[in-house]
Design a protein around this motif. Structure first.
Motif, PDB file in Angstrom:
ATOM      1  N   ARG A  68       0.953  -1.452  -0.081  1.00 63.54           N
ATOM      2  CA  ARG A  68      -0.139   0.459   0.336  1.00 63.54           C
ATOM      3  C   ARG A  68       0.592   1.068   0.501  1.00 63.54           C
ATOM      4  NH1 ARG A  68      -3.060  -2.600   3.940  1.00 63.54           N
ATOM      5  NH2 ARG A  68      -1.874  -1.393   5.481  1.00 63.54           N
ATOM      6  N   SER A  69       2.399   1.186   0.564  1.00 59.26           N
ATOM      7  CA  SER A  69       3.087   2.374   0.717  1.00 59.26           C
ATOM      8  C   SER A  69       4.044   2.651  -0.205  1.00 59.26           C
ATOM      9  CB  SER A  69       4.022   2.090   1.078  1.00 59.26           C
ATOM     10  OG  SER A  69       3.108   1.932   2.973  1.00 59.26           O
ATOM     11  N   THR A  70       3.911   1.809  -1.733  1.00 63.88           N
ATOM     12  CA  THR A  70       5.074   2.192  -2.658  1.00 63.88           C
ATOM     13  C   THR A  70       4.256   1.451  -3.830  1.00 63.88           C
ATOM     14  OG1 THR A  70       6.499  -0.210  -2.023  1.00 63.88           O
ATOM     15  CG2 THR A  70       6.866   2.060  -1.177  1.00 63.88           C
ATOM     16  N   SER A  71       4.755   1.327  -4.764  1.00 63.14           N
ATOM     17  CA  SER A  71       4.975   0.640  -6.145  1.00 63.14           C
ATOM     18  C   SER A  71       5.589  -0.675  -6.456  1.00 63.14           C
ATOM     19  CB  SER A  71       4.774   1.813  -7.333  1.00 63.14           C
ATOM     20  OG  SER A  71       5.727   2.456  -7.524  1.00 63.14           O
ATOM     21  N   GLY A  72       5.888  -1.044  -5.744  1.00 64.60           N
ATOM     22  CA  GLY A  72       6.453  -2.273  -6.514  1.00 64.60           C
ATOM     23  C   GLY A  72       7.564  -2.108  -5.810  1.00 64.60           C
ATOM     24  N   LYS A  73       8.413  -3.099  -5.866  1.00 64.05           N
ATOM     25  CA  LYS A  73       9.672  -3.241  -5.599  1.00 64.05           C
ATOM     26  C   LYS A  73      10.469  -2.513  -6.344  1.00 64.05           C
ATOM     27  CE  LYS A  73      13.102  -7.021  -5.675  1.00 64.05           C
ATOM     28  NZ  LYS A  73      12.937  -7.788  -6.015  1.00 64.05           N
ATOM     29  N   ALA A  74      10.605  -1.769  -7.413  1.00 63.81           N
ATOM     30  CA  ALA A  74      11.215  -0.427  -8.188  1.00 63.81           C
ATOM     31  C   ALA A  74      10.588   0.256  -7.569  1.00 63.81           C
ATOM     32  CB  ALA A  74      11.050  -1.116  -9.690  1.00 63.81           C
ATOM     33  N   GLY A  75       9.665   0.710  -6.942  1.00 63.16           N
ATOM     34  CA  GLY A  75       9.666   2.071  -6.597  1.00 63.16           C
ATOM     35  C   GLY A  75      10.320   2.373  -5.087  1.00 63.16           C
ATOM     36  N   LEU A  76       9.933   1.272  -4.561  1.00 69.34           N
ATOM     37  CA  LEU A  76      11.018   1.263  -2.794  1.00 69.34           C
ATOM     38  C   LEU A  76      12.431   1.582  -3.041  1.00 69.34           C
ATOM     39  CD1 LEU A  76      10.115  -2.177  -1.135  1.00 69.34           C
ATOM     40  CD2 LEU A  76       9.961   0.581  -0.197  1.00 69.34           C
ATOM     41  N   LEU A  77      13.168   0.779  -4.273  1.00 69.99           N
ATOM     42  CA  LEU A  77      14.549   1.039  -5.180  1.00 69.99           C
ATOM     43  C   LEU A  77      14.208   2.714  -5.199  1.00 69.99           C
ATOM     44  CD1 LEU A  77      17.084   0.847  -5.107  1.00 69.99           C
ATOM     45  CD2 LEU A  77      17.083  -0.135  -7.437  1.00 69.99           C
ATOM     46  N   GLU A  78      13.105   3.272  -5.996  1.00 67.18           N
ATOM     47  CA  GLU A  78      13.805   4.775  -6.391  1.00 67.18           C
ATOM     48  C   GLU A  78      13.293   5.343  -5.129  1.00 67.18           C
ATOM     49  OE1 GLU A  78      11.311   7.226  -9.150  1.00 67.18           O
ATOM     50  OE2 GLU A  78      10.537   6.070  -8.990  1.00 67.18           O
ATOM     51  N   ALA A  79      11.931   4.987  -4.164  1.00 64.37           N
ATOM     52  CA  ALA A  79      12.436   6.017  -3.039  1.00 64.37           C
ATOM     53  C   ALA A  79      13.209   6.079  -2.079  1.00 64.37           C
ATOM     54  CB  ALA A  79      11.102   5.133  -2.057  1.00 64.37           C
ATOM     55  N   ALA A  80      14.180   4.610  -2.251  1.00 62.56           N
ATOM     56  CA  ALA A  80      15.250   4.576  -1.662  1.00 62.56           C
ATOM     57  C   ALA A  80      16.423   5.610  -1.338  1.00 62.56           C
ATOM     58  CB  ALA A  80      15.444   3.166  -1.308  1.00 62.56           C
ATOM     59  N   VAL A  81      16.397   5.370  -3.127  1.00 58.70           N
ATOM     60  CA  VAL A  81      17.525   6.457  -3.868  1.00 58.70           C
ATOM     61  C   VAL A  81      17.529   7.919  -3.781  1.00 58.70           C
ATOM     62  CG1 VAL A  81      18.665   7.135  -6.270  1.00 58.70           C
ATOM     63  CG2 VAL A  81      17.987   4.691  -5.592  1.00 58.70           C
ATOM     64  N   GLN A  82      16.111   8.040  -3.902  1.00 58.19           N
ATOM     65  CA  GLN A  82      15.602   9.494  -3.059  1.00 58.19           C
ATOM     66  C   GLN A  82      15.873   9.598  -1.893  1.00 58.19           C
ATOM     67  OE1 GLN A  82      14.856  12.092  -5.242  1.00 58.19           O
ATOM     68  NE2 GLN A  82      14.878  10.607  -7.347  1.00 58.19           N
ATOM     69  N   ALA A  83      15.406   9.103  -1.183  1.00 58.83           N
ATOM     70  CA  ALA A  83      15.892   9.935   0.400  1.00 58.83           C
ATOM     71  C   ALA A  83      17.520   9.536   0.804  1.00 58.83           C
ATOM     72  CB  ALA A  83      15.347   8.242   1.116  1.00 58.83           C
ATOM     73  N   ALA A  84      18.275   8.793  -0.575  1.00 57.98           N
ATOM     74  CA  ALA A  84      19.740   9.088  -0.300  1.00 57.98           C
ATOM     75  C   ALA A  84      20.159  10.182  -0.822  1.00 57.98           C
ATOM     76  CB  ALA A  84      20.570   7.730  -0.773  1.00 57.98           C
ATOM     77  N   LEU A  85      19.311  10.580  -1.385  1.00 59.09           N
ATOM     78  CA  LEU A  85      19.872  11.694  -2.310  1.00 59.09           C
ATOM     79  C   LEU A  85      19.304  13.062  -1.138  1.00 59.09           C
ATOM     80  CD1 LEU A  85      18.752  11.521  -5.644  1.00 59.09           C
ATOM     81  CD2 LEU A  85      21.268  11.885  -4.767  1.00 59.09           C
ATOM     82  N   ALA A  86      18.488  12.610  -0.951  1.00 60.81           N
ATOM     83  CA  ALA A  86      17.737  14.036   0.166  1.00 60.81           C
ATOM     84  C   ALA A  86      18.846  14.267   1.860  1.00 60.81           C
ATOM     85  CB  ALA A  86      15.957  13.803   0.731  1.00 60.81           C
ATOM     86  N   GLY A  87      19.099  12.724   2.117  1.00 64.30           N
ATOM     87  CA  GLY A  87      19.342  12.502   3.560  1.00 64.30           C
ATOM     88  C   GLY A  87      18.273  12.280   4.722  1.00 64.30           C
ATOM     89  N   GLY A  88      16.900  11.510   3.838  1.00 69.58           N
ATOM     90  CA  GLY A  88      16.512  10.683   4.801  1.00 69.58           C
ATOM     91  C   GLY A  88      14.956  10.392   4.546  1.00 69.58           C
ATOM     92  N   ALA A  89      14.223   9.571   4.355  1.00 72.65           N
ATOM     93  CA  ALA A  89      13.148   9.433   3.866  1.00 72.65           C
ATOM     94  C   ALA A  89      12.229  10.252   3.975  1.00 72.65           C
ATOM     95  CB  ALA A  89      12.444   8.307   3.838  1.00 72.65           C
TER      96      ALA A  89
END
Length: 227
Positions: A68-89
């Motif tokens: 419910r929180s993300t669009s599958g595993k690829a979406g999770l990896l994208e979110a993880a990358v964006q969080a790393a770029l920003a310095g936190g989710a």
């Protein structure tokens, strides 16, 4: 007809307010926990072996909550990358120009100090995001959606560097022989992950040494008056 006591109590009992902001904050906290857990599992297992049940267990939530929180595993990896770029989710939803490090770059009026401020953002960014990008690179060769994600990340980075080059140009700071596009290319090459990996990861430079090298190299490569 007499009204029952229970009905009277129901009518007089104050209704509980629907706490929409509280529920939204809780949902955002849960998603941030899932994204952080996904990043850990991706780094430990790689993309293929990082299953949704493993990520759910790491985050301490149900599998359905992850879906419910993300669009599958690829979406999770994208979110993880964006969080790393920003310095936190929790900071990933903040517009880039409002993040403290980039805001300092934009607000600085002196071109040399502006490049120093930008250089100061780079060691932290690459130390956080480079391991996840290696996971993405390894998986993208066999997955078209991940290849598209990798391309989108490159486009996002180049767009940001063009904005910095344009800002320098608008302030009359660029060398006269440099176009905005060529200045962005220089920023792209000098600030590349490959240089961070070569100098910091492989050669053992400290972040302070790497930051100083970036600032000096960028100033001499881009500015009409490097100082």
């Amino acid at each position: 007809m007499p009204v029952s006591f229970s009905l009277m109590m129901e009518k007089t009992r104050p209704r509980r307010r629907y706490d929409a902001p509280g529920r939204r904050a809780q949902k955002e906290q849960t998603r941030a926990r899932i994204v952080d857990a996904a990043a850990r599992v991706f780094l430990e297992r790689g993309y293929v072996q990082a299953t949704i049940p493993l990520i759910a267990a790491e985050a301490g939530v149900a599998v359905e909550t992850v879906y419910r929180s993300t669009s599958g595993k690829a979406g999770l990896l994208e979110a993880a990358v964006q969080a790393a770029l920003a310095g936190g989710a929790e900071r990933a939803e903040v517009p880039v120009e409002h993040r403290p490090g980039i805001a300092r770059v934009i607000e600085e009026r002196d071109p040399r100090r502006q490049l120093e401020a930008y250089a100061a953002t780079q060691p932290g960014v690459w130390s956080r995001v480079a391991p996840l990008l290696r996971v993405l690179d390894a998986a993208a060769t066999a997955d078209e959606s991940l290849a598209a994600l990798r391309e989108a990340q490159a486009v996002q980075r180049l767009d940001g560097l063009r904005r910095l080059a344009r800002l320098l140009d608008e302030r009359g700071a660029l060398r006269p022989d440099l176009s905005v596009e060529r200045a962005a290319d220089i920023l792209w090459a000098v600030c590349a992950q490959a240089n961070y990996d070569s100098l910091v990861t492989s050669r053992g430079w400290t972040h302070a040494e790497y930051r100083t090298w970036l600032a000096v190299t960028l100033a001499h490569s881009l500015l009409a008056h490097p100082g």
